[in-house]
Motif scaffolding. Structure first.
Motif: not given
Length: 557
Positions: A520-529
């Motif tokens: 998804d495009l949640t904050i955790p997903s972006w930080v992981e990317l």
């Protein structure tokens, strides 16, 4: 000049009307469009030289010649053949599949030809033409459109005096159909406003980033001691909006033209914006901007609120602050983003309360890359929930900073700056839609562009084609699950007809069109990317793809 423009390019006159509620006439689709930086140029001449800004045949020695639908990887703006084709394409292919449009500015040509200097009348006329077209394509179908002011939508470019002024007055007329009537008075003062694109549930805030942009020397830069500075007045207004929407349980997107980065904003504008972004993390779904033309994302971090050492060595307002977003050489933007990502803590030490994500989309104008637009998908299932958990800002920071207690003591250079005023409670919640997949959570996006060969080969008898460049989704998220019970509740994030044939095959597990495989495009997903991109050896192929998309195959890549 105005007569010629009217005859050739103006859409049919329409009577302005208020933004229509989506719920009244349309079923929610769970998608929206972000489009930015169209830069139409009425002087664009097919066959002209790039060195003349695609305005004249000379110099003849220039090998790069203007194509009929636009000149990729050039310094030329968009012909109306491209902007009209793009909006007509969206009208035909996408208007039945989206709920609203975020439109982040720059709807006039660049001031890049001394022989044809821009004028205020031309800028206003081009913006009115584009607004009429957006009305015709989207608003007439009940699709709300939320425009924002670009740095090339004003004259001179980059300069906007405190309002109300002739520019804010003119745009209140040009955008009358898009701005809710109760917001017009505020808009005339500062060219910012908010729209409930899904009444009582989802809003978009349109910011006037000209009052934060450090190239605008007509304003004071949000300095704490200048409380009537237009940047401070706008952020005061934004704080009220965020608190109001939070109390009502409404989630929102923040949007504007120039993205919030240390290199784009005055230091005190940036630190105020960053603090509000983190303080209202449970209410803000994300941040959507344009201007940069390069496809990338940045992180707002709690450490950005610390007083940097370089400001102690210079003036207290930090006007010499620099960042990775000014006059780049070659792939400097890419390299500095990777450095920022490399400075993130290890996975187990990440506190997601301390981050927000800024999405920066590429442009329609093929200057300097390829015509593009982006379709976001978001969750429209589940029930709304109010979030009340709060946390105070903790001691943050890695990297060189000043001790805040010492720096903010009475009589210090920083006592009367925003760095020393940021002490309000933060509203964060791991169950908020910016942090986990729930109602209104952004799920992913699909980005479409026109390939270089197709753009160069197109002409009067052959139109270009927008095709999927990539999507953030995992491949298996594009198709119904195998479980029949779960499949009955499935909704396609991207309709199959908009996917290349290879992605329509539900048996595949990997695809060149799905490099990030984000859940998804949640904050955790972006930080992981971001953390994955920081690994030079393990994620070499991912870094290569990220760089390719950032510059769309341009010379920087």
């Amino acid at each position: 000049m105005a007569l010629v423009l009217n005859e050739l390019y103006a859409a049919p006159a329409q009577v302005p009307f208020d933004v229509q509620p989506v719920e009244a006439k349309r079923k929610l689709q769970g998608r929206f469009l972000h489009i930015t930086d169209m830069h139409p140029d009425p002087y664009y001449l097919p066959g002209a030289s790039e060195k003349s800004a695609c305005h004249r045949k000379k110099p003849k020695k220039d090998k790069t010649r203007a194509s009929y639908y636009g000149t990729p990887f050039s310094g030329c703006d968009s012909p109306f053949t491209l902007t009209n084709f793009t909006l007509d394409y969206l009208d035909k292919k996408w208007t039945s599949d989206i709920d609203f449009v975020i439109w982040t500015g720059d709807n006039a040509r660049h001031d890049n030809d001394r022989k044809l200097p821009r004028t205020p009348d031309e800028i206003y006329h081009l913006n009115r033409v584009m607004a009429n077209k957006m009305q015709e394509v989207f608003l007439s179908k009940g699709i709300p459109v939320v425009p924002s002011l670009g740095n090339n939508d004003v004259w001179p470019h980059n300069i906007l005096m405190p309002g109300p002024n002739s520019i804010t007055h003119e745009y209140s007329s040009i955008w009358q159909a898009f701005i809710p009537f109760p917001s017009l008075q505020v808009f005339q003062r500062g060219a910012y406003y908010s729209v409930e694109v899904i009444p009582d549930q989802l809003a978009v805030v349109s910011l006037n980033t000209m009052y934060f942009y450090d190239s605008n020397k007509a304003v004071g830069g949000c300095e704490f001691k200048e409380r009537d500075d237009p940047g401070n007045l706008q952020l005061d207004w934004l704080e009220v909006q965020l608190e109001m929407y939070r109390q009502r349980g409404i989630k929102l997107w923040l949007s504007g033209h120039v993205p919030p980065t240390p290199g784009n904003y005055f230091p005190e504008c940036y630190v105020r914006y960053a603090e509000m972004s983190l303080r209202y993390q449970d209410t803000i779904l994300g941040h959507i901007f344009g201007h940069m033309n390069a496809d990338h994302f940045t992180l707002i971090e709690a450490r950005d609120l610390n007083i940097p050492l370089e400001n102690a060595q210079g003036s207290a307002n930090g006007t010499d602050a620099v960042g990775p977003y000014k006059k780049k050489k070659r792939d400097q933007l890419y390299q500095e983003l990777l450095q920022d990502f490399s400075d993130l803590p290890k996975e187990k030490k990440i506190d997601h309360d301390e981050y927000a994500v800024v999405n920066i989309s590429p442009s329609v104008v093929p200057n300097p890359y390829l015509p593009s637009f982006r379709i976001f998908a978001y969750n429209i299932t589940g029930a709304p929930k109010k979030y009340s958990k709060t946390s105070r800002r903790k001691g943050h920071g890695h990297g060189p900073t000043l001790d805040k207690k010492h720096a903010c003591k009475e009589g210090s250079a920083y006592q009367e700056t925003w760095w020393c005023q940021l002490d309000k409670p933060w509203h964060s919640d791991a169950d908020a839609p910016s942090r986990m997949n729930t109602l209104w959570t952004p799920l992913g996006y699909a980005q479409y562009n026109i390939r270089k060969k197709r753009l160069n080969a197109s002409g009067k008898t052959r139109k270009p084609k927008y095709k999927l460049e990539y999507t953030t989704f995992a491949v298996d998220a594009l198709h119904p699950p195998a479980d029949p019970a779960a499949a009955t509740k499935f909704k396609y994030a991207i309709p199959l007809r908009h996917l290349p044939r290879s992605l329509r095959n539900r048996t595949i597990t990997e695809s060149k069109f799905a490099p990030y495989q984000m859940r998804d495009l949640t904050i955790p997903s972006w930080v992981e990317l971001a953390q994955r991109l920081a690994r030079p050896k393990k994620e070499a192929e991912l870094r290569k793809r990220f760089k390719k998309y950032m510059y769309q195959g341009g010379r920087e890549g």
